[in-house]
Design an enzyme around this catalytic site. Sequence first.
Site, short mmCIF file in Angstrom:
data_model
loop_
_atom_site.label_atom_id
_atom_site.label_comp_id
_atom_site.label_asym_id
_atom_site.label_seq_id
_atom_site.Cartn_x
_atom_site.Cartn_y
_atom_site.Cartn_z
N ASP A 1 -7.85 -5.18 -0.46
CA ASP A 1 -8.37 -6.04 -1.53
C ASP A 1 -8.10 -7.51 -1.31
O ASP A 1 -8.69 -8.35 -2.00
CB ASP A 1 -7.77 -5.60 -2.88
N HIS B 1 0.85 -1.20 0.00
CA HIS B 1 0.00 0.00 0.00
C HIS B 1 0.88 1.24 0.00
O HIS B 1 1.91 1.27 0.65
CB HIS B 1 -0.92 0.02 1.24
#
Length: 372
Positions: free
Chosen positions: A308, A257
Site C-alpha cells: 500500500d 506485514h
Amino acid sequence: MSGLEDVVACDSSICRIAVEDGRGILEYRGYDIHDLAKNSSYEEVAYLLLFGDLPSKRELEKFKEELAMQRSLPAQIIGLLTHLPPFTHPMVVLRTATSYLGSMDKYIHYKSHEMSIEKSISLIAKFPTVVAYFHRIRSGQNLVHPREDLDHAANFLYMLHGEEPTETMAKCLDLDMILHAEHELNASTFAARIAASTLADIYASIVAATGTLLGPLHGGASQKVMEMLREIAVPWRAESYVREKLEKGERIMGFGHRVYRRVMDPRTLELKSLAKRLAEERNPKWYEISEAVEEAVYKYKGLLPNVDFYSASVYATLGIPDDLYVNIFAIGRISGWCAHVIEQYENNRLIRPRANYIGPERRGYIPFDERP
Ligand code: SDX
C-alpha cells in the site's frame, strides 16, 4: 495465536507467499510475481487466477472480448449511483452496487463452475465502471461510457478522466492491478471464503470481501498513506514527522506485514520502480516524500513498506482521487477474490474455528428483584 497468525486455514492452489533466503516470495498459480509483472497484463493474470493456467492467444482474446462486453451497467445500477449521497465512501458504493447486481441476477444461487466463472467475469468487468461512474456523478460530470477497444486499465482511466490515458499511464495502472490481484488468505479474501463456505452466493462473498478491504489495517492503508504524504508536504519534514508519530506509539500506514516480516514485500520492489518511473515522467513530489518516509521508518522502527505504501504515490501521479485508492485495490483484487470463492465452492467444508473462552466462570441466575 491472536489474529490467527501463521494458522493454516485451508489448502489452496491459487497463490503461494513465503519468506525464503531472506526474500519475500509471491507466486500466482506457480508463476513468480516478478515474471508476471514483467511479461503479463491484468487480463492475462485474471484469466490465470480464474482458470489456473496462462491463456493461449485465442483464449486471451476471447476472455478480453467477454470482459469488454460486460463493462456496461444496467440502468438500475446507474440510478443507484445517482441517488447515493455524494459523500458516500466509494468502497461503500462498490459493496452496495455489488449487492444490487446480485439482486438483479435471477440465477444468483447457481454455483456451478461455469455459472461462477460467468458471474466472476461480470464482476471483474463491472467494478471499474461502478467506480468511474460514481466519481463522475459525484463530481457533476457527464458519464464516460466504457469502450470495448481499450484494455481493462486504460478503459478505467478513460472512464474516470474522460480522456484516453497515455501508454505509460495505462501500463502503470495495469501493472499495479497485477500486483494487487491476489495475495492468499489476506483478511478480505478470507472473509469471502468464510461466506462462500456457508454456500452463500458469490455476490454475498464479494460484498463481505469489499467491506473487509476498507479497513485501514488492510486495503484502507493506501488512502491513509496519501493523507500522510500530504501532511508531510516536503521530503525534509519526513524524519521528524515519523519520529514524532512513533514516539506517540502511532502506526505509520503502509508499513509492516503479517507474512513479510523483516523482508521486503516483493510487490513493493515493483511498485517502487513504477512510482519512480512515473515521478521522472510526470511529477517527482510524492515519490521523493515517500522515499524520505521509507528511510525514516526503517531508521526508527526497522519496518519495510508494504504494497500500500508506494501505491499511494503511483495513484496520486495518475491523478486518481485519494478516496478511490482502495477501490483501485478492489478493482485488482476482485479476480483473486472470485478465484478463492470458486475454489471454496469446489472443495467446501464450513469454516468454523473455535474461541478460547476467557469469560466468567459458570454462575447461578440472580432474579431481578434480588439484584442491587
Ligand atoms: C495489506 O495480509 C495481506 O496479505 C494484506 C495485503 C494484501 O495484499 O491483501 O498485503 C494488503 O493489507 C497490507 C497492510 C496494509 N496495512 C497497513 O499498512 C497498516 C499499518 N500496518 C500495520 O498495522 C501492521 O503492520 C499490519 C496490520 C499490516 C500487520 O500487523 P501484525 O502482523 O498484526 O503486526 P503487529 O500489529 O503485531 O505489530 C508487530 C510490531 C508491533 O510492535 P511492538 O508493539 O511489538 O513493539 O510491529 C509494530 C507494532 O507496533 N508495527 C508497527 C507497524 N506495523 C507493525 N509500528 C508502526 N507502524 C506500523 N505500520
